[in-house]
Design a protein around this motif. Structure first.
Motif, PDB file in Angstrom:
ATOM      1  N   PRO A 253       0.786  -1.226  -0.015  1.00 32.13           N
ATOM      2  CA  PRO A 253       0.095  -0.008   0.006  1.00 32.13           C
ATOM      3  C   PRO A 253       0.955   1.250  -0.060  1.00 32.13           C
ATOM      4  CG  PRO A 253      -0.705  -1.444   1.615  1.00 32.13           C
ATOM      5  CD  PRO A 253       0.365  -2.194   1.114  1.00 32.13           C
ATOM      6  N   HIS A 254       2.077   1.330   0.540  1.00 29.23           N
ATOM      7  CA  HIS A 254       2.643   2.544   0.710  1.00 29.23           C
ATOM      8  C   HIS A 254       3.447   2.801  -0.721  1.00 29.23           C
ATOM      9  CE1 HIS A 254       2.449   3.733   4.907  1.00 29.23           C
ATOM     10  NE2 HIS A 254       2.645   2.715   5.172  1.00 29.23           N
ATOM     11  N   SER A 255       3.678   1.930  -1.553  1.00 28.90           N
ATOM     12  CA  SER A 255       4.361   2.106  -2.838  1.00 28.90           C
ATOM     13  C   SER A 255       3.918   1.598  -4.115  1.00 28.90           C
ATOM     14  CB  SER A 255       5.815   2.012  -2.510  1.00 28.90           C
ATOM     15  OG  SER A 255       6.018   0.798  -1.899  1.00 28.90           O
ATOM     16  N   ALA A 256       2.733   1.094  -4.048  1.00 27.96           N
ATOM     17  CA  ALA A 256       2.090   0.476  -5.183  1.00 27.96           C
ATOM     18  C   ALA A 256       2.235   1.141  -6.397  1.00 27.96           C
ATOM     19  CB  ALA A 256       0.581  -0.145  -4.987  1.00 27.96           C
ATOM     20  N   ASP A 257       1.913   2.540  -6.230  1.00 24.50           N
ATOM     21  CA  ASP A 257       2.002   3.478  -7.407  1.00 24.50           C
ATOM     22  C   ASP A 257       3.177   3.185  -8.167  1.00 24.50           C
ATOM     23  OD1 ASP A 257       3.283   4.510  -5.202  1.00 24.50           O
ATOM     24  OD2 ASP A 257       2.719   6.638  -6.151  1.00 24.50           O
ATOM     25  N   ALA A 258       4.476   2.959  -7.586  1.00 23.49           N
ATOM     26  CA  ALA A 258       5.640   2.872  -8.152  1.00 23.49           C
ATOM     27  C   ALA A 258       5.754   1.354  -9.275  1.00 23.49           C
ATOM     28  CB  ALA A 258       6.656   2.786  -7.110  1.00 23.49           C
ATOM     29  N   PHE A 259       4.613   0.494  -8.808  1.00 24.53           N
ATOM     30  CA  PHE A 259       4.697  -0.579  -9.547  1.00 24.53           C
ATOM     31  C   PHE A 259       3.626  -0.828 -10.638  1.00 24.53           C
ATOM     32  CE2 PHE A 259       7.158  -1.271  -5.752  1.00 24.53           C
ATOM     33  CZ  PHE A 259       8.206  -2.039  -6.118  1.00 24.53           C
ATOM     34  N   LEU A 260       2.816   0.429 -10.825  1.00 22.16           N
ATOM     35  CA  LEU A 260       1.801   0.574 -11.802  1.00 22.16           C
ATOM     36  C   LEU A 260       2.362   0.067 -13.207  1.00 22.16           C
ATOM     37  CD1 LEU A 260      -0.403   2.963 -10.272  1.00 22.16           C
ATOM     38  CD2 LEU A 260      -1.209   0.423 -10.834  1.00 22.16           C
ATOM     39  N   ASP A 261       3.250   0.545 -13.681  1.00 23.12           N
ATOM     40  CA  ASP A 261       4.095   0.279 -14.895  1.00 23.12           C
ATOM     41  C   ASP A 261       3.927  -1.115 -15.063  1.00 23.12           C
ATOM     42  OD1 ASP A 261       3.827   3.035 -15.630  1.00 23.12           O
ATOM     43  OD2 ASP A 261       5.975   3.237 -15.380  1.00 23.12           O
ATOM     44  N   THR A 262       4.765  -2.064 -14.082  1.00 21.31           N
ATOM     45  CA  THR A 262       4.900  -3.339 -14.081  1.00 21.31           C
ATOM     46  C   THR A 262       3.641  -3.851 -14.197  1.00 21.31           C
ATOM     47  OG1 THR A 262       6.773  -2.959 -12.832  1.00 21.31           O
ATOM     48  CG2 THR A 262       5.790  -5.342 -12.720  1.00 21.31           C
ATOM     49  N   ALA A 263       2.565  -3.603 -13.488  1.00 22.03           N
ATOM     50  CA  ALA A 263       1.228  -4.179 -13.268  1.00 22.03           C
ATOM     51  C   ALA A 263       0.644  -4.078 -14.990  1.00 22.03           C
ATOM     52  CB  ALA A 263       0.287  -3.492 -12.419  1.00 22.03           C
ATOM     53  N   VAL A 264       0.676  -2.976 -15.616  1.00 20.14           N
ATOM     54  CA  VAL A 264       0.378  -2.927 -16.865  1.00 20.14           C
ATOM     55  C   VAL A 264       0.962  -3.826 -17.823  1.00 20.14           C
ATOM     56  CG1 VAL A 264       0.023  -0.961 -18.846  1.00 20.14           C
ATOM     57  CG2 VAL A 264      -0.751  -0.500 -16.490  1.00 20.14           C
ATOM     58  N   ALA A 265       2.307  -3.852 -17.666  1.00 22.95           N
ATOM     59  CA  ALA A 265       2.941  -4.939 -18.440  1.00 22.95           C
ATOM     60  C   ALA A 265       2.592  -6.277 -18.244  1.00 22.95           C
ATOM     61  CB  ALA A 265       4.547  -4.737 -18.307  1.00 22.95           C
ATOM     62  N   LEU A 266       2.177  -6.599 -17.158  1.00 21.37           N
ATOM     63  CA  LEU A 266       1.680  -8.040 -16.782  1.00 21.37           C
ATOM     64  C   LEU A 266       0.202  -8.359 -17.158  1.00 21.37           C
ATOM     65  CD1 LEU A 266       3.332  -8.179 -13.093  1.00 21.37           C
ATOM     66  CD2 LEU A 266       3.994  -9.621 -15.362  1.00 21.37           C
ATOM     67  N   ALA A 267      -0.560  -7.189 -17.144  1.00 19.14           N
ATOM     68  CA  ALA A 267      -1.895  -7.294 -17.725  1.00 19.14           C
ATOM     69  C   ALA A 267      -2.230  -7.973 -18.892  1.00 19.14           C
ATOM     70  CB  ALA A 267      -2.783  -6.038 -17.279  1.00 19.14           C
ATOM     71  N   GLY A 268      -3.299  -8.870 -18.938  1.00 22.03           N
ATOM     72  CA  GLY A 268      -3.810  -9.598 -20.233  1.00 22.03           C
ATOM     73  C   GLY A 268      -4.755  -8.719 -20.868  1.00 22.03           C
ATOM     74  N   ASP A 269      -5.341  -8.857 -21.772  1.00 20.79           N
ATOM     75  CA  ASP A 269      -6.611  -8.232 -22.362  1.00 20.79           C
ATOM     76  C   ASP A 269      -7.635  -7.642 -21.559  1.00 20.79           C
ATOM     77  OD1 ASP A 269      -4.786  -8.636 -24.748  1.00 20.79           O
ATOM     78  OD2 ASP A 269      -6.099  -9.888 -25.603  1.00 20.79           O
ATOM     79  N   ASP A 270      -7.844  -8.505 -20.629  1.00 20.11           N
ATOM     80  CA  ASP A 270      -9.053  -8.212 -19.715  1.00 20.11           C
ATOM     81  C   ASP A 270      -8.630  -8.447 -18.215  1.00 20.11           C
ATOM     82  OD1 ASP A 270     -11.443  -7.576 -18.567  1.00 20.11           O
ATOM     83  OD2 ASP A 270     -12.480  -9.456 -19.181  1.00 20.11           O
ATOM     84  N   CYS A 271      -8.092  -7.644 -17.464  1.00 18.61           N
ATOM     85  CA  CYS A 271      -7.546  -7.933 -16.217  1.00 18.61           C
ATOM     86  C   CYS A 271      -8.008  -7.131 -15.218  1.00 18.61           C
ATOM     87  CB  CYS A 271      -6.065  -7.728 -16.509  1.00 18.61           C
ATOM     88  SG  CYS A 271      -5.232  -7.765 -14.875  1.00 18.61           S
ATOM     89  N   VAL A 272      -8.328  -7.698 -13.952  1.00 19.19           N
ATOM     90  CA  VAL A 272      -8.684  -6.973 -12.753  1.00 19.19           C
ATOM     91  C   VAL A 272      -7.608  -6.845 -11.721  1.00 19.19           C
ATOM     92  CG1 VAL A 272     -10.338  -6.994 -10.875  1.00 19.19           C
ATOM     93  CG2 VAL A 272     -11.289  -7.654 -12.904  1.00 19.19           C
ATOM     94  N   VAL A 273      -7.386  -5.536 -11.384  1.00 17.67           N
ATOM     95  CA  VAL A 273      -6.321  -5.177 -10.544  1.00 17.67           C
ATOM     96  C   VAL A 273      -6.948  -4.902  -9.206  1.00 17.67           C
ATOM     97  CG1 VAL A 273      -4.448  -3.638 -10.339  1.00 17.67           C
ATOM     98  CG2 VAL A 273      -5.099  -4.323 -12.595  1.00 17.67           C
ATOM     99  N   HIS A 274      -6.303  -5.495  -8.031  1.00 19.21           N
ATOM    100  CA  HIS A 274      -6.846  -5.136  -6.739  1.00 19.21           C
ATOM    101  C   HIS A 274      -5.685  -4.141  -6.455  1.00 19.21           C
ATOM    102  CE1 HIS A 274      -9.890  -8.101  -6.799  1.00 19.21           C
ATOM    103  NE2 HIS A 274      -9.162  -8.887  -7.478  1.00 19.21           N
ATOM    104  N   TYR A 275      -5.934  -2.972  -6.314  1.00 19.12           N
ATOM    105  CA  TYR A 275      -4.763  -2.118  -5.916  1.00 19.12           C
ATOM    106  C   TYR A 275      -4.979  -1.368  -4.623  1.00 19.12           C
ATOM    107  CZ  TYR A 275      -2.282   2.216  -6.472  1.00 19.12           C
ATOM    108  OH  TYR A 275      -1.100   3.352  -6.533  1.00 19.12           O
ATOM    109  N   TYR A 276      -3.878  -1.732  -3.678  1.00 17.94           N
ATOM    110  CA  TYR A 276      -4.175  -1.084  -2.135  1.00 17.94           C
ATOM    111  C   TYR A 276      -3.551   0.080  -2.089  1.00 17.94           C
ATOM    112  CZ  TYR A 276      -6.389  -5.598  -1.056  1.00 17.94           C
ATOM    113  OH  TYR A 276      -7.452  -6.556  -1.237  1.00 17.94           O
ATOM    114  N   ASP A 277      -3.861   1.047  -1.202  1.00 18.58           N
ATOM    115  CA  ASP A 277      -3.279   2.161  -1.249  1.00 18.58           C
ATOM    116  C   ASP A 277      -3.536   2.825   0.286  1.00 18.58           C
ATOM    117  OD1 ASP A 277      -1.922   4.613  -2.010  1.00 18.58           O
ATOM    118  OD2 ASP A 277      -3.592   5.271  -3.350  1.00 18.58           O
ATOM    119  N   ILE A 278      -2.690   3.784   0.685  1.00 18.16           N
ATOM    120  CA  ILE A 278      -3.149   4.391   2.040  1.00 18.16           C
ATOM    121  C   ILE A 278      -2.986   5.986   1.624  1.00 18.16           C
ATOM    122  CG2 ILE A 278      -1.790   5.124   4.098  1.00 18.16           C
ATOM    123  CD1 ILE A 278      -0.964   2.239   4.195  1.00 18.16           C
TER     124      ILE A 278
END
Ligand code: SAM
Length: 329
Positions: A253-278
């Motif tokens: 949660p403290h730094s998930a935003d720094a990994f969003l590019d990685t998340a987008v690279a891993l995502a398939g054509d239709d992908c649900v992301v559970h993104y935790y944040d503080i």
């Protein structure tokens, strides 16, 4: 067992009991008994019975009282406690009070092998905290959550039993046959139950000890064939698992935003992301929403399906989760 008892007429029983309690001579380990018109009140020291009570002290058999069962009954106040397997976690800044609570926990009927107090906040990249061991000596335990069991050492890995309901909420969304990637998997409290629902799970964590426990937990819960555990930085798996995920769990949660590019690279054509944040209570979801939209760029349509406050994190700060669907344009 024979103990000294103050013997008085029943009508005076409660008044005398109160006086004995005030004088500090009431024997709380034995039961008060009634025989005919006389009440027998066990005392710890016959010589200290106030003389003006005008009551005889006799030796008499008295049954032992049941031991107080809960720490609160022993302490006379409700301590703040958390259970993690057979470990009880105390949350106390005052060392003396922490020790008092630990003694009460060990004397109570609570099943418990070890009592710990928090000795530091959750720290560093591996999100582990230091502990004071107040009783017992082991920091490894088996914790059970929604039908799964997790072996873990709280001194070596991150684990919070408070997130059980939230994890269950996410796991319930998983369909059999999905490809899920848990980017910050810890000992597997998302990865293992997702695999139990039939997902093929890639679970990554920087903490090598956490990944060892994750592998063990996959075996313990009978899902080792559906969990690929990877020790290392999740950014390093993007090539191997590019565009592979139907579901991503981002519980950092403290730094998930720094990994969003990685998340987008891993995502398939239709992908649900559970993104935790503080975030601050004034705008708990806005920063996450904007960061995800920026990372998705023109590649994906972004639909925020759920915005949820998971728990209060600090004064005016919330731990939140956004469930976001990325659909390739
Ligand atoms: N999901 C687990 C849970 O609910 O118990 C663990 C969550 S914990 C908040 C975050 C985890 O991310 C830690 O176990 C930490 O070691 C791991 N981590 C931190 N940076 C990482 C990175 N760059 N790549 C992979 N894992 C990382």
């Amino acid at each position: 067992m024979s103990v000294p008892c103050v013997a008085v007429e029943r009508e005076r029983g409660e008044a005398v009991r109160e006086r004995l309690a005030e004088a500090g001579v009431l024997d709380g380990d034995h039961q008060i008994a009634v025989d005919g018109d006389t009440i027998y009140i066990p005392v710890t020291d016959p010589a200290a019975v106030p003389a003006d009570l005008d009551a005889a002290v006799v030796e008499r058999d008295a049954a032992e009282r049941d031991r107080p069962r809960t720490p609160a009954e022993i302490l006379g106040y409700e301590p703040s406690l958390e259970r993690l397997g057979d470990i009880v976690i105390v949350d106390e800044d005052d060392e003396g009070r922490a020790r008092e609570i630990a003694d009460a926990v060990m004397a109570s009927d609570l099943p418990c092998e070890t009592v710990l107090n928090r000795a530091s906040p959750i720290e560093g990249e591996l999100r582990v905290r230091r502990w004071d061991v107040l009783a017992g000596n082991g920091t490894e335990t088996v914790h059970r959550e929604y039908g799964h069991e997790f072996l873990l050492d709280v001194a070596e890995v991150y684990f919070s039993p408070r997130l059980a309901t939230e994890r269950h909420r996410v796991v319930e969304q998983v369909d059999s046959g999905e490809a899920a990637i848990d980017m910050f998997a810890g000992v597997g409290p998302y990865a293992v139950p997702m695999a139990s629902r039939g997902a093929d799970v890639v679970a990554c964590d920087l903490n090598e000890r956490a990944v060892e426990y994750l592998r063990e937990n996959a075996v313990r819960n009978g899902v080792a064939d559906r969990v690929t555990a990877i020790a290392g930085d999740v950014r390093e798996i993007t090539e191997e698992y590019a565009e592979a995920a139907d579901r991503l769990v981002m519980n950092l949660p403290h730094s998930a935003d720094a990994f969003l590019d990685t998340a987008v690279a891993l995502a398939g054509d239709d992908c649900v992301v559970h993104y935790y944040d503080i975030q601050h209570e004034d705008d708990p979801f806005g920063p996450g929403r904007r960061a995800i939209r920026a990372a998705a760029g023109d590649e994906y349509e972004v639909a925020v399906e759920t915005e949820r406050v998971v728990r209060s994190y600090a004064p005016h700060e919330y731990n939140v989760c956004l469930d976001v669907r990325l659909t390739r344009i």
